[in-house]
Write a protein that holds these residues in place. Structure first.
Motif, short mmCIF file in Angstrom:
data_model
loop_
_atom_site.label_atom_id
_atom_site.label_comp_id
_atom_site.label_asym_id
_atom_site.label_seq_id
_atom_site.Cartn_x
_atom_site.Cartn_y
_atom_site.Cartn_z
N GLU A 129 -12.81 6.29 -16.23
CA GLU A 129 -12.23 5.60 -15.07
C GLU A 129 -11.62 4.27 -15.48
OE1 GLU A 129 -13.51 3.97 -10.61
OE2 GLU A 129 -14.97 5.05 -11.86
N LEU A 130 -12.34 3.52 -16.33
CA LEU A 130 -11.80 2.26 -16.82
C LEU A 130 -10.59 2.49 -17.71
CD1 LEU A 130 -11.87 -0.79 -17.17
CD2 LEU A 130 -13.58 -0.48 -18.99
N LYS A 131 -10.64 3.51 -18.53
CA LYS A 131 -9.50 3.83 -19.38
C LYS A 131 -8.25 4.10 -18.53
CE LYS A 131 -9.94 6.64 -22.93
NZ LYS A 131 -10.09 7.87 -23.76
N ASN A 132 -8.41 4.90 -17.48
CA ASN A 132 -7.27 5.22 -16.63
C ASN A 132 -6.75 3.99 -15.90
OD1 ASN A 132 -7.30 7.94 -17.32
ND2 ASN A 132 -8.71 8.50 -15.67
N GLU A 133 -7.66 3.10 -15.55
CA GLU A 133 -7.24 1.85 -14.89
C GLU A 133 -6.41 1.00 -15.84
OE1 GLU A 133 -9.50 -2.21 -13.79
OE2 GLU A 133 -10.33 -0.42 -12.82
N LEU A 134 -6.84 0.88 -17.10
CA LEU A 134 -6.10 0.09 -18.08
C LEU A 134 -4.74 0.70 -18.38
CD1 LEU A 134 -9.00 -0.82 -20.55
CD2 LEU A 134 -7.95 -2.29 -18.82
N LEU A 135 -4.70 2.01 -18.47
CA LEU A 135 -3.42 2.69 -18.67
C LEU A 135 -2.50 2.45 -17.48
CD1 LEU A 135 -4.67 6.06 -20.21
CD2 LEU A 135 -3.39 4.27 -21.39
N ALA A 136 -3.07 2.46 -16.27
CA ALA A 136 -2.28 2.22 -15.07
C ALA A 136 -1.66 0.82 -15.10
CB ALA A 136 -3.15 2.40 -13.83
N GLU A 137 -2.41 -0.15 -15.61
CA GLU A 137 -1.85 -1.50 -15.74
C GLU A 137 -0.66 -1.51 -16.68
OE1 GLU A 137 -4.59 -5.09 -15.50
OE2 GLU A 137 -6.00 -3.53 -16.11
N TYR A 154 1.36 1.01 -17.28
CA TYR A 154 2.47 1.64 -16.55
C TYR A 154 3.10 0.65 -15.58
CZ TYR A 154 1.31 6.36 -18.26
OH TYR A 154 1.10 7.48 -19.04
N PHE A 155 2.26 -0.11 -14.89
CA PHE A 155 2.77 -1.09 -13.92
C PHE A 155 3.61 -2.15 -14.62
CE2 PHE A 155 2.37 -5.24 -11.93
CZ PHE A 155 2.76 -4.99 -10.63
N ASP A 188 8.45 7.05 -12.10
CA ASP A 188 7.40 7.87 -12.73
C ASP A 188 6.20 7.00 -13.12
OD1 ASP A 188 8.97 10.11 -12.45
OD2 ASP A 188 9.55 10.23 -14.57
N ASP A 189 6.48 5.85 -13.71
CA ASP A 189 5.40 4.95 -14.14
C ASP A 189 4.59 4.44 -12.94
OD1 ASP A 189 6.06 5.20 -16.79
OD2 ASP A 189 6.96 3.22 -17.00
N LEU A 190 5.28 4.09 -11.88
CA LEU A 190 4.57 3.51 -10.73
C LEU A 190 3.76 4.55 -9.97
CD1 LEU A 190 7.23 0.97 -9.44
CD2 LEU A 190 5.06 0.48 -10.59
N LEU A 191 4.23 5.77 -9.94
CA LEU A 191 3.43 6.83 -9.30
C LEU A 191 2.14 7.06 -10.07
CD1 LEU A 191 6.30 9.29 -8.34
CD2 LEU A 191 4.86 7.99 -6.75
N LYS A 192 2.20 6.92 -11.40
CA LYS A 192 0.98 7.01 -12.20
C LYS A 192 0.09 5.78 -11.99
CE LYS A 192 3.28 9.66 -15.87
NZ LYS A 192 3.82 9.58 -17.25
N ALA A 193 0.72 4.62 -11.92
CA ALA A 193 -0.04 3.37 -11.80
C ALA A 193 -0.81 3.31 -10.49
CB ALA A 193 0.90 2.18 -11.93
N GLU A 194 -0.15 3.66 -9.38
CA GLU A 194 -0.80 3.48 -8.08
C GLU A 194 -2.02 4.38 -7.91
OE1 GLU A 194 1.64 4.52 -4.76
OE2 GLU A 194 2.00 6.57 -5.44
N SER A 195 -2.04 5.49 -8.62
CA SER A 195 -3.14 6.43 -8.44
C SER A 195 -4.44 5.95 -9.08
CB SER A 195 -2.76 7.80 -9.03
OG SER A 195 -2.61 7.73 -10.43
N ALA A 249 -0.19 -3.74 -5.30
CA ALA A 249 0.93 -4.28 -6.08
C ALA A 249 1.84 -3.16 -6.56
CB ALA A 249 0.39 -5.07 -7.27
N ALA A 250 1.25 -2.06 -7.03
CA ALA A 250 2.06 -0.93 -7.50
C ALA A 250 2.84 -0.31 -6.35
CB ALA A 250 1.17 0.11 -8.17
N LYS A 251 2.19 -0.15 -5.20
CA LYS A 251 2.87 0.44 -4.04
C LYS A 251 3.98 -0.47 -3.53
CE LYS A 251 -1.04 3.26 -2.39
NZ LYS A 251 -0.37 4.57 -2.47
N THR A 252 3.73 -1.79 -3.53
CA THR A 252 4.75 -2.73 -3.08
C THR A 252 5.94 -2.74 -4.02
OG1 THR A 252 3.05 -4.13 -2.08
CG2 THR A 252 5.20 -5.12 -2.45
N LEU A 253 5.66 -2.74 -5.32
CA LEU A 253 6.74 -2.67 -6.30
C LEU A 253 7.54 -1.39 -6.12
CD1 LEU A 253 8.29 -3.65 -8.77
CD2 LEU A 253 6.43 -2.80 -10.20
N LEU A 254 6.86 -0.28 -5.90
CA LEU A 254 7.56 0.98 -5.71
C LEU A 254 8.38 0.96 -4.42
CD1 LEU A 254 8.19 3.76 -6.78
CD2 LEU A 254 6.02 4.60 -5.83
#
Length: 495
Positions: free
Chosen positions: A134-142, A144-145, A190-197, A215-220
């Motif tokens: 879960e933490l790994k996916n969060e860091l990857l999402a950052e 992407y953002f 594509d990056d932001l759809l991954k980030a927001e999840s 932040a990801a949703k607002t940017l998108l």
């Protein structure tokens, strides 16, 4: 204290990553950072290494050429609200007659690509680290953002740009051809759809200020608005509204208080502490030199353009006006001073206040990237455009922002509300007018002018000698000369 701890940690980790660099590969071009194979293999092993990689990807945001002040020079001076009456280097931006070797253009370009390349390194290396998924996916999402955020800035300012999503770990990967605007926007979305999840809804402790789901949703939503994907923009803005994580503060001024940073209106901002690292926003905005108590030294690089609609036609009953722009101030002795009686006799900007600033480069104010007012105005514009005119929800979103400005109850119909009955184009003009008042010197105006195809014509109408054929900023000359995948034919029109 936590803000200071965040920055000390960020600087520490950035230094660690910096020690692993062999060199910049091409320091005047994409700012590609070529890592040693041995060093990276040894470094990216633990959860702490993964965290350090992500923190390092944020670090260029606080550089001189980015949110410290360089990016503001580029985006503010080129709009129709800000001007400067001296210094040819600054006036070139103000007049939008910019040489391709301009240092502000080159510096901003470098820092944007530095964020991208560090994000690419994180995306390449973090998946191989044994750690909590879960933490790994969060860091990857950052990562992407951050990558999407910077490509969005690049594509809006420069159009088609080199698009790289690979880690730069050898010299043969430095050269990248330009991708089309459509390809860049596809990568961003594509990056932001991954980030927001995978991003969290809120941040706490030392992670305050880092990217969130909102932040990801607002940017998108902003990306979709710029692409004129009205349905997508309205939908994403509504998702942010429904998160219930942010609100419109009752008092406009309090949004910008240095004692109230990271308040409930702020969705994403760049973190400065004014101790370990500060910015120049207060000194560049204010008049009066050291006599102005709102800054350590008001050098007033950015002055109000007195020909602008904002200065000539902004209603004095709007509380945003007296807070955002001024031609009088109370000096350190408690006396009212006219800016016209100072060495730089121009109206100034009052949004960035740093009363305890010890120098002109030490403002602790966190530059705001997105706040809840953005979401409401994106939602209002996009919903109306999608539906062929404003419905009740679009009108209410717009009026909430205006009510706050006129010190009315945000949630109660008032005497200053815009009435129903506008068609979609008239309503869009109202939204753009509110945006021009709401976001003075917040880096929104130039992009609103660009996406509505008013730039650079609107600054030509102010009498500025703009480049006769350019509509975008120039690709830095150093990039054209050193990136072997580019040629002079890849330069933007007019340069």
């Amino acid at each position: 204290m936590e803000k200071n701890r965040f920055f000390l940690g960020k600087l520490f980790y950035s230094c660690i990553v910096g020690l692993l660099l062999l060199g910049s590969g091409c320091k005047d071009a994409l700012q590609e950072e070529v890592f040693s194979f041995l060093s990276t293999e040894n470094f990216y092993k633990t959860p702490a290494d993964a965290e350090a990689a992500v923190v390092a990807a944020y670090a260029p945001f606080v550089s001189t050429d980015y949110y410290r002040y360089g990016y503001y020079n580029l985006t503010l001076l080129a709009d129709d609200q800000v001007t400067i009456g001296r210094n040819p280097q600054f006036q070139a931006i103000d007049n939008f007659d910019i040489p391709a070797d301009h240092p502000f253009v080159r510096g901003t370009w470098q820092q944007m690509y530095s964020c991208i390349n560090r994000s690419n390194t994180g995306l390449a290396r973090i998946p191989g680290i044994a750690m909590n998924e879960e933490l790994k996916n969060e860091l990857l999402a950052e990562c992407y953002f951050i990558r999407a955020f910077n490509y969005f800035n690049l594509v809006r300012l420069f159009g088609a740009v080199p698009l790289t999503t690979d880690e730069i770990n050898s010299a043969d990967k430095v050269n990248s051809p330009k991708a089309s605007v459509q390809q860049v926007y596809k990568q961003i979305t594509d990056d932001l759809l991954k980030a927001e999840s995978a991003l969290p809804v809120t941040r706490a402790g030392v992670k305050v200020g880092r990217a969130t789901k909102g932040a990801a949703k607002t940017l998108l939503a902003d990306v979709y608005l710029t692409m004129e994907n009205w349905a997508g923009a309205a939908s994403k803005a509504k998702e942010v509204i429904d998160l219930n994580s942010n609100v419109l503060l009752d008092n406009f001024n309090s949004v910008f208080s240095v004692s109230n940073e990271n308040n409930k209106e702020i969705i994403f901002s760049i973190q400065f502490d004014g101790v370990n690292i500060g910015n120049s926003l207060a000194s560049y905005a204010h008049a009066g030199g050291t006599d102005n108590p709102n800054t350590g030294n008001g050098v007033q690089v950015w002055s109000v353009d007195q020909k602008s609609d904002m200065w000539l036609n902004w209603n004095l009953n709007d509380s945003r006006r007296t807070f955002s722009v001024y031609d009088k101030f109370i000096n350190r002795a408690g006396n009212e001073i006219s800016v016209y009686n100072t060495s730089r006799p121009f109206p100034a900007f009052g949004k960035y206040n740093a009363p305890n600033e010890v120098s002109g480069i030490n403002c602790p104010f966190n530059p705001i990237v997105y706040r809840y007012a953005d979401v409401l105005l994106i939602y209002a514009e996009a919903l109306s455009q999608e539906n062929g005119g404003p419905n009740a929800a679009a009108l209410e979103a717009l009026n909430q922002v205006k009510r706050r400005a006129y010190k009315r109850n945000i949630n109660v119909i008032s005497d200053i509300d815009y009435p129903a009955g506008s068609d979609k184009e008239a309503f869009r003009k109202l939204v753009l007018l509110e945006r021009s008042y709401e976001f003075v010197v917040e880096n929104r105006r130039i992009f609103d002018l660009m996406r509505t195809r008013q730039f650079p014509q609107i600054i030509k109408q102010l009498g500025k000698p703009t480049n006769p054929t350019a509509t975008l900023f120039p690709i830095p000359l150093a990039e054209i000369e050193t990136n072997k995948a580019l040629s002079p034919a890849d330069q933007n029109l007019g340069y």
